[in-house]
Design a protein around this motif. Structure first.
Motif, PDB file in Angstrom:
ATOM      1  N   ASP A 148       0.827  -1.222   0.000  1.00  0.00           N
ATOM      2  CA  ASP A 148       0.000   0.000   0.000  1.00  0.00           C
ATOM      3  C   ASP A 148       0.854   1.262   0.000  1.00  0.00           C
ATOM      4  O   ASP A 148       0.419   2.310   0.467  1.00  0.00           O
ATOM      5  N   HIS A 149       2.076   1.161  -0.524  1.00  0.00           N
ATOM      6  CA  HIS A 149       2.913   2.352  -0.648  1.00  0.00           C
ATOM      7  C   HIS A 149       3.426   2.459  -2.083  1.00  0.00           C
ATOM      8  O   HIS A 149       3.316   1.520  -2.869  1.00  0.00           O
ATOM      9  N   THR A 150       3.970   3.611  -2.412  1.00  0.00           N
ATOM     10  CA  THR A 150       4.541   3.854  -3.734  1.00  0.00           C
ATOM     11  C   THR A 150       6.060   3.984  -3.639  1.00  0.00           C
ATOM     12  O   THR A 150       6.622   4.141  -2.549  1.00  0.00           O
ATOM     13  N   ALA A 151       6.705   3.939  -4.785  1.00  0.00           N
ATOM     14  CA  ALA A 151       8.156   4.122  -4.828  1.00  0.00           C
ATOM     15  C   ALA A 151       8.535   5.503  -4.305  1.00  0.00           C
ATOM     16  O   ALA A 151       9.547   5.662  -3.602  1.00  0.00           O
ATOM     17  N   ASN A 152       7.752   6.507  -4.631  1.00  0.00           N
ATOM     18  CA  ASN A 152       8.033   7.857  -4.141  1.00  0.00           C
ATOM     19  C   ASN A 152       7.948   7.934  -2.619  1.00  0.00           C
ATOM     20  O   ASN A 152       8.727   8.647  -1.977  1.00  0.00           O
ATOM     21  N   GLU A 153       6.994   7.205  -2.033  1.00  0.00           N
ATOM     22  CA  GLU A 153       6.894   7.204  -0.572  1.00  0.00           C
ATOM     23  C   GLU A 153       8.108   6.538   0.058  1.00  0.00           C
ATOM     24  O   GLU A 153       8.559   6.944   1.143  1.00  0.00           O
ATOM     25  N   THR A 154       8.661   5.537  -0.601  1.00  0.00           N
ATOM     26  CA  THR A 154       9.896   4.921  -0.101  1.00  0.00           C
ATOM     27  C   THR A 154      11.021   5.943  -0.069  1.00  0.00           C
ATOM     28  O   THR A 154      11.725   6.100   0.936  1.00  0.00           O
ATOM     29  N   ARG A 155      11.213   6.649  -1.188  1.00  0.00           N
ATOM     30  CA  ARG A 155      12.289   7.644  -1.252  1.00  0.00           C
ATOM     31  C   ARG A 155      12.068   8.751  -0.214  1.00  0.00           C
ATOM     32  O   ARG A 155      13.019   9.209   0.423  1.00  0.00           O
ATOM     33  N   GLU A 156      10.821   9.176  -0.044  1.00  0.00           N
ATOM     34  CA  GLU A 156      10.515  10.239   0.919  1.00  0.00           C
ATOM     35  C   GLU A 156      10.772   9.781   2.351  1.00  0.00           C
ATOM     36  O   GLU A 156      11.299  10.543   3.169  1.00  0.00           O
ATOM     37  N   THR A 157      10.443   8.526   2.645  1.00  0.00           N
ATOM     38  CA  THR A 157      10.677   7.999   3.991  1.00  0.00           C
ATOM     39  C   THR A 157      12.167   7.937   4.302  1.00  0.00           C
ATOM     40  O   THR A 157      12.597   8.288   5.402  1.00  0.00           O
ATOM     41  N   VAL A 158      12.962   7.500   3.326  1.00  0.00           N
ATOM     42  CA  VAL A 158      14.413   7.455   3.534  1.00  0.00           C
ATOM     43  C   VAL A 158      14.963   8.864   3.769  1.00  0.00           C
ATOM     44  O   VAL A 158      15.767   9.089   4.695  1.00  0.00           O
ATOM     45  N   ASP A 204      18.969  -0.400  -8.990  1.00  0.00           N
ATOM     46  CA  ASP A 204      19.444   0.965  -9.220  1.00  0.00           C
ATOM     47  C   ASP A 204      18.708   1.962  -8.317  1.00  0.00           C
ATOM     48  O   ASP A 204      19.334   2.870  -7.740  1.00  0.00           O
ATOM     49  N   MET A 205      17.389   1.807  -8.215  1.00  0.00           N
ATOM     50  CA  MET A 205      16.603   2.710  -7.366  1.00  0.00           C
ATOM     51  C   MET A 205      16.974   2.536  -5.891  1.00  0.00           C
ATOM     52  O   MET A 205      17.023   3.508  -5.130  1.00  0.00           O
ATOM     53  N   LEU A 206      17.233   1.291  -5.494  1.00  0.00           N
ATOM     54  CA  LEU A 206      17.673   1.030  -4.120  1.00  0.00           C
ATOM     55  C   LEU A 206      19.006   1.726  -3.839  1.00  0.00           C
ATOM     56  O   LEU A 206      19.169   2.409  -2.823  1.00  0.00           O
ATOM     57  N   LEU A 207      19.952   1.557  -4.741  1.00  0.00           N
ATOM     58  CA  LEU A 207      21.275   2.149  -4.547  1.00  0.00           C
ATOM     59  C   LEU A 207      21.201   3.669  -4.494  1.00  0.00           C
ATOM     60  O   LEU A 207      21.981   4.306  -3.780  1.00  0.00           O
ATOM     61  N   ALA A 208      20.266   4.251  -5.228  1.00  0.00           N
ATOM     62  CA  ALA A 208      20.102   5.706  -5.199  1.00  0.00           C
ATOM     63  C   ALA A 208      19.655   6.183  -3.818  1.00  0.00           C
ATOM     64  O   ALA A 208      19.920   7.334  -3.446  1.00  0.00           O
ATOM     65  N   CYS A 209      19.023   5.319  -3.046  1.00  0.00           N
ATOM     66  CA  CYS A 209      18.600   5.666  -1.672  1.00  0.00           C
ATOM     67  C   CYS A 209      19.754   5.572  -0.670  1.00  0.00           C
ATOM     68  O   CYS A 209      19.620   6.019   0.469  1.00  0.00           O
ATOM     69  N   LYS A 210      20.847   4.941  -1.072  1.00  0.00           N
ATOM     70  CA  LYS A 210      22.060   4.812  -0.255  1.00  0.00           C
ATOM     71  C   LYS A 210      21.786   4.191   1.122  1.00  0.00           C
ATOM     72  O   LYS A 210      22.160   4.751   2.159  1.00  0.00           O
ATOM     73  N   PRO A 211      21.139   3.014   1.145  1.00  0.00           N
ATOM     74  CA  PRO A 211      20.937   2.358   2.447  1.00  0.00           C
ATOM     75  C   PRO A 211      22.257   1.840   3.005  1.00  0.00           C
ATOM     76  O   PRO A 211      23.232   1.652   2.262  1.00  0.00           O
ATOM     77  N   ASP A 212      22.285   1.606   4.301  1.00  0.00           N
ATOM     78  CA  ASP A 212      23.475   1.072   4.952  1.00  0.00           C
ATOM     79  C   ASP A 212      23.479  -0.453   4.954  1.00  0.00           C
ATOM     80  O   ASP A 212      24.522  -1.077   5.135  1.00  0.00           O
ATOM     81  N   HIS A 213      22.304  -1.019   4.745  1.00  0.00           N
ATOM     82  CA  HIS A 213      22.135  -2.467   4.811  1.00  0.00           C
ATOM     83  C   HIS A 213      21.016  -2.850   3.856  1.00  0.00           C
ATOM     84  O   HIS A 213      20.065  -2.094   3.663  1.00  0.00           O
ATOM     85  N   VAL A 214      21.141  -4.021   3.229  1.00  0.00           N
ATOM     86  CA  VAL A 214      20.125  -4.504   2.298  1.00  0.00           C
ATOM     87  C   VAL A 214      19.796  -5.952   2.636  1.00  0.00           C
ATOM     88  O   VAL A 214      20.702  -6.783   2.804  1.00  0.00           O
TER      89      VAL A 214
END
Length: 381
Positions: A136-146, A178-188
């Motif tokens: 129930d979320h969008t890709a944009n909401e993921t980026r905004e949450t990060v 690619d989209m994940l890496l753009a968020c620069k998480p510390d762990h995957v």
């Protein structure tokens, strides 16, 4: 004894059709009620299970369900209660969250309360896959949450991705990475879609509604992820997990290293670090009745046999990059078992493993077929 604490908060806004964890859609008042029940269970359990109460504390993990549905003050009260075990401000404290469930203010309050690691269940950046997963979320909401989490002071963010969905292409998966890496998480954390028997996905597979990807193609996507994330500076330190330097999951390593953990909440499991395990009832009404009456919510308790301990010892170590150390195996299980395991390991196909005099570990190719490898090993040791 050193112990990790897991708190299970079972409520979700939606029930994802692939998930086989214990979860429910909340009714009015359910979030507050379950929080109070966990507080009561924790206090009572630490009286009954004194070995878990002595500490020191290793880590704290809020899982579910979707713990981020709870108001920050409820999470803070639960975290303060865990202080009965040890200092919660000196250990890793993780909260599972879904994108779109946390505002900047809520993230700030959680960070101030002592949550220092966020585990985001983004799963995909593809609209098609998110729809198929019933998220129930969008890709944009993921980026905004990060972005908001970083602004709120979170310096340790983990993100989940799922691969192997019906109809998934290599291009679609590459875009997810690619989209994940753009968020620069510390762990995957990386998960291959599974069709659990008692889930809608499991039923749809049986009915022919869903067509799974070919296993060979899933293996290609897994190895593609390994190569890409390692190249980007992430250590593939466990079969499903990648981390930047210094960001391995402390809590998950408790499970993989066979250390003690205490589970609180409906369906939660506990382990004494040796052989004893116990599991809470996976039923909200029964859980509430037991805890309210001052009874133990434990439904099942058992001791692993020596054989079960041996097989589990092998499996959890082969999940990790370090694999099995010969000296550790020899000292823990004796020379005969160590020699038998090394002989069985050497007989495995070369591309699945690395075996030297001092270590036995699986390759990424071996990790992908780990279950088959373990069955092969168990038959020979």
């Amino acid at each position: 004894m050193p112990v990790a604490v897991y708190l299970h908060l079972p409520f979700c806004r939606r029930l994802c059709p692939f998930c086989d964890f214990f979860k429910k859609v909340p009714r009015q008042g359910d979030l507050a009620k379950i929080s109070k029940l966990l507080l009561s269970e924790l206090s009572a359990t630490l009286v009954r299970e004194r070995s878990f109460a002595s500490g020191p504390l290793i880590s704290v993990y809020f899982g579910g369900g979707t713990p981020s549905l709870h108001p920050p003050e409820q999470i803070e009260r639960l975290l303060n209660a865990v202080s009965q075990v040890g200092d919660v401000h000196s250990v890793e404290v993780t909260l599972e969250a879904n994108p779109g469930t946390l505002s900047f203010d809520a993230l700030s309050q959680l960070r101030q309360a002592g949550i220092n690691r966020l585990s985001l269940g983004c799963q995909s950046f593809s609209d098609r896959k998110l729809h198929l997963l019933y998220r129930d979320h969008t890709a944009n909401e993921t980026r905004e949450t990060v972005k908001n989490a970083r602004m709120a002071g979170f310096t340790n963010i983990s993100m989940d991705l799922i691969f192997g969905l019906p109809g998934e292409s290599e291009d679609e998966w590459r875009n997810d990475i690619d989209m994940l890496l753009a968020c620069k998480p510390d762990h995957v954390s990386l998960y291959n879609l599974e069709y659990h028997e008692k889930t809608p996905y499991g039923r749809w597979l049986t009915q022919g509604v869903l067509e799974p990807l070919a296993e060979d193609f899933e293996a290609e996507l897994y190895l593609l992820t390994h190569d890409t994330l390692e190249r980007e500076g992430y250590e593939h330190y466990e079969v499903s997990n990648f981390a930047r330097d210094g960001f391995r999951s402390v809590h998950n390593q408790v499970y993989w290293e066979g250390k003690p953990y205490l589970g609180i909440g409906p369906s939660a499991h506990s382990f004494d670090g040796v052989a004893r395990r116990f599991a809470n009832v996976a039923d909200l009404h029964d859980y509430e009745r037991r805890v309210t009456a001052g009874e133990s919510p434990v439904e099942r308790e058992w001791l692993n046999s020596e054989r079960e301990q041996w097989e589990e010892w092998i499996s959890v170590r082969l999940r990790r990059k370090e694999g099995i150390d010969w000296a550790d195996c020899h000292d823990t299980w004796g020379g005969m078992r160590a020699r038998g395991l090394w002989a069985a390991a050497t007989a495995l196909p070369v591309h699945l493993r690395e075996v030297t005099e001092s270590v036995f570990r699986l390759s990424p190719e071996g990790w992908f077929v780990e279950n088959e490898v373990l069955v092969n090993l168990y038959e020979k040791v």
